[in-house]
Every structure is written in structure tokens, then in C-alpha cells.
Scaffold this motif. Sequence first.
Motif, short mmCIF file in Angstrom:
data_model
loop_
_atom_site.label_atom_id
_atom_site.label_comp_id
_atom_site.label_asym_id
_atom_site.label_seq_id
_atom_site.Cartn_x
_atom_site.Cartn_y
_atom_site.Cartn_z
N TYR A 72 0.84 -1.19 0.00
CA TYR A 72 0.00 0.00 0.00
C TYR A 72 0.87 1.24 0.00
CZ TYR A 72 0.49 -0.57 5.16
OH TYR A 72 0.96 -0.75 6.43
N ARG A 178 -6.85 -0.60 2.76
CA ARG A 178 -6.82 0.78 3.25
C ARG A 178 -7.08 1.75 2.10
NH1 ARG A 178 -2.76 -0.15 7.55
NH2 ARG A 178 -2.65 -2.42 7.69
N ASP A 243 -3.00 5.58 4.96
CA ASP A 243 -2.67 4.15 5.07
C ASP A 243 -3.21 3.56 6.36
OD1 ASP A 243 -0.51 6.03 5.91
OD2 ASP A 243 0.35 4.23 6.81
N ASN A 244 -3.72 4.40 7.24
CA ASN A 244 -4.30 3.91 8.49
C ASN A 244 -5.81 4.08 8.52
OD1 ASN A 244 -1.75 3.21 9.41
ND2 ASN A 244 -1.44 5.14 10.49
N ASP A 253 -5.02 0.22 13.05
CA ASP A 253 -3.68 0.72 13.34
C ASP A 253 -3.65 1.61 14.58
OD1 ASP A 253 -2.65 -0.82 11.40
OD2 ASP A 253 -1.82 0.78 10.18
MG MG Z 1 -0.22 1.82 9.62
#
Ligand code: MG
Length: 466
Positions: A72, A178, A243-244, A253
Motif C-alpha cells: 500500500y 486501506r 494508510d491507516n 492501526d
Molecule cells: Mg499503519
Amino acid sequence: MIPFDNSYARLPQGFFARVAPTPVAAPRLLALNEPLADRLGLDSNWLAGPEGLAMLAGNAVPDGAEPIAQAYAGHQFGGFVPQLGDGRAVLLGEVVAPDGARFDIQLKGSGPTPFSRRGDGRAWMGPVLREYIVSEFMHAMGVPTTRALAAVATGETVWRESALPGAVLTRVAASHIRVGTFQFFAVRDKTDALAALTDHVIARHYPTANGPLSLLDHVVARQAETIAHWMALGFIHGVMNTDNMAISGETIDYGPCAFMDAYHPDTVFSSIDRAGRYAWAQQPQIAVWNLAQLATCLIPLMGERDAAIDAATKSVHSFAPLYQAAWRRRFGEKLGLTEAADAQPLAERLLTLMAQQRADFTRVFAGLADGAARDEFTDRAPFDAWAADWQARNPDPALMRHANPLRIPRNHRIEEAIAAAVAGNLDPFRRLFDAATHPREGRPGWEDLAAAPRSEQIVHQTFCGT
Ligand code: MG
Ligand code: AMP
């Protein structure tokens, strides 16, 4: 044997790297979540036994697992990083639970992968235990979240600022896809891969969606609900990078995350969030910002460009009314009022008073049902005036008791539990976990866990803990 069915591993090559977890020296089970094992249809006795422990530590790959590290990208604090990926985690595979729901089983802290960059691929015990407690508290309160199946000590040292004991978390999620997964392909102009990912996500998470725009609508709606629920618990994620942010709408996360003690909307805990980008009150705007990045990725799949941009923009803008409605409902319930009562002005007035007096977020709301909220204010007159207006609406205590936890996993308690665990004593961790996962239960002996920190106990900063 675990009935794996690994749909993500059947996606085209560029989606992941095949990589096995790296074995550890001396695995020891720190915690096993038996109710979650039951929910997944897994045998707790097997998981706690030698073969299960070997799997949870990454020392053995069970039959049917196909370990992969997912690729990712992501915006980190607003700056785009074209390649991130699972640098310290592997997805063992997916399990279909007895009720048909599909779950990822992921090991976090399981050793290096092709995406580790300069990292060691490991985690230390602190963040593993923190995520174990906080994610299960969130689940207990009904917040969409990844969950924790197990925590295992590795018997190895992890080097951070100092030498720390290593651990592996087994994380369970609807998926680990994500916003950044879409960005990974979008930035490379891989339209076929984006289309394949979109189809995969629709089939897996939003079967009623009929194409990329509809998928975006669904994700926006799901995130609006999740973020409103965070707000209602005083939760600060801390690193809402793209990305979280999970496409499923689950909270994912848990790093420098924290719950507020004293209420102030600008509260930030993360040591690296110097500008307060991810402060409590910023979270809805940041969600919109992240969703706009997802929209940008999906536009190439949405036909004629100008029309696609218009439609995607409209979809992202639908977050605000959905979020506000969810906020009104959540804070209304916290006041024991149903939607019809128009609770928003009352909730806002109370929050303003709380901010002025730095009242404890959890204790004020928990105290509404039994009259103790008043004690949380040093200047009681404005609270009493507010309470008179509020009581006039006939609030329902049962609604309040459901919406307001008696206890949150407080930062100082988590740190205390981690320090004890590092020293070999798991009792404070177990006690805190038990209390955090029964957040509405007033069990005798748990009173201290509901208390606000004394000034010397206040935690001012949290760390990514990678
Ligand atoms: Mg992360
Ligand atoms: P996070 O900020 O925790 O979401 O992580 C951001 C990125 O850094 C992800 O790609 C992680 O896989 C990677 N990462 C974090 N910690 C480590 C580590 N100890 N070793 C390797 N990669 C890491």
C-alpha cells in the motif's frame, strides 16, 4: 485445522509479496481472546497449545495459510509516500466464520518483509498490549474495529530507545485494505489493478454497491459513523494517515491512540503530531481529506472525467450531513435523549462547559445517569443551570448507561499495565483488560479504574511505538 480461504492472495501479483513470518526464540502466550476465537469458529484449546502458539508466534505456518505482506501507499501527515506496505506484519490468511463472515488473520510484529524499508519488522510488548486492550474496548462499545486474538511474547529483544521485550499481536479484521491500498495503484496508473481491487472490495465489504461511485458512497457513510463514535468516546486515533484508514470502516492501526481524560477539543497525545493535525476535533475533517484521496483514486474508473469528478466530489461532501446526524444521535444518547429531542444544542453547551473547566470527559457523561456529573465541575452553577434545562427533557437513564462507558482504558492505566508486563507481572494487564471489555459494568473492585488520573499520573504524550 483452520479453514483458510485466502481471497486476497488470489489477486494479481503486484498486490502483495509472499513472505513467511520470521520465527522467534521463545514464544510465550501473553493473552488469548477466547470469545473472539469462538466467534471465528477456532478452537481456543488448540490455539493455546503448542501448535497454536507456534502459529501465533510466527514459528509455524499452518496448513491452508498463505502468508503475504500487502502493498500500500499513503499520505503521512499530508505528505504522499508512494510505497509503504506491511513492513512488520503478514497476513496469514482469511477465515470464514460459522456465520459466513470473512476475517483476516494477521500477525503484527512478525519480522521483516520486502516493505520493511529500514525497520526491523518487529514490535515491542508495549504497543502490542495497548492495541490488545484498546481495540477490544472499542469492540465492547460497539465501535467498528479490528480486534485482537492473541498476544505472544517472543523471548527476543527489540531495540528502540532502549532494549525492550518483543511481542507479536494477532490481529483480526474484516480486511486490511486501506485508502492507501487504492493509492498504491492509482499513483502508478494501474487502472486494471484498481478495477480488480474495487471489485474485490465490493464483493467483500459492500455487496450492495454497484460500481466505484457507489462504493465511495458506502465508504463515506461507514466512516461517518465510525468517526462519530470515536468522538462520542473521546477517542483520538493519533495517526489518521490514509494508510491507516480501513476501507471496511473499521478503526485500524492503533498506535499513539489515546482517550482524553480532561476534555478539550484540541487535545493531541501523539509525540509526532506537533501541529495537531490529528487532534480530537480535527478527526472529522481529516476523514473527509482522506476520503477525498480515495475519491481521486476511483475517478479513473468512473467514466467521463468531468462528470466523474463532480459525482465523486458530491459523494465526499455527503460525509458532513451523515457525520452530523451520527454525532447528534451519539451525543443525544449520551444525554439520554432520542433524536426527536433535538439534543445538539444541549450537548454543545455541556461540552463548552466541560472545556472551560477541563472536566473529565468520561466521568461527566457516566455521571449523568446517577447525579455524579456535577462533582466533575469546580464551578457548579453553570452546570446546574444546564442540568435544569436538560432534566426538563426527561432523559432516559437506560439510554445513557448504554452510551456512556463507566471506564475507558485510561492512558496512565495502560502505561502501568505495560510497565508491569515488561517486568513479568501480567496481573494489571489482565485486570485492565477485563474492566475495559466490560465498560458498562460497575463491578466492585474496579472503582480505581474509573478514576481520573491525579496530576502526577497524567500522560501527556503517546508514541507510535513501532
Ligand atoms: Mg499503519
Ligand atoms: P504506522 O505509522 O505504524 O501505520 O506505519 C507506517 C509504515 O511503517 C507501515 O508501512 C509499516 O509497515 C512501517 N513500519 C512501522 N514500524 C515498522 C517496523 N518496526 N519495521 C518495519 N516497518 C515498520
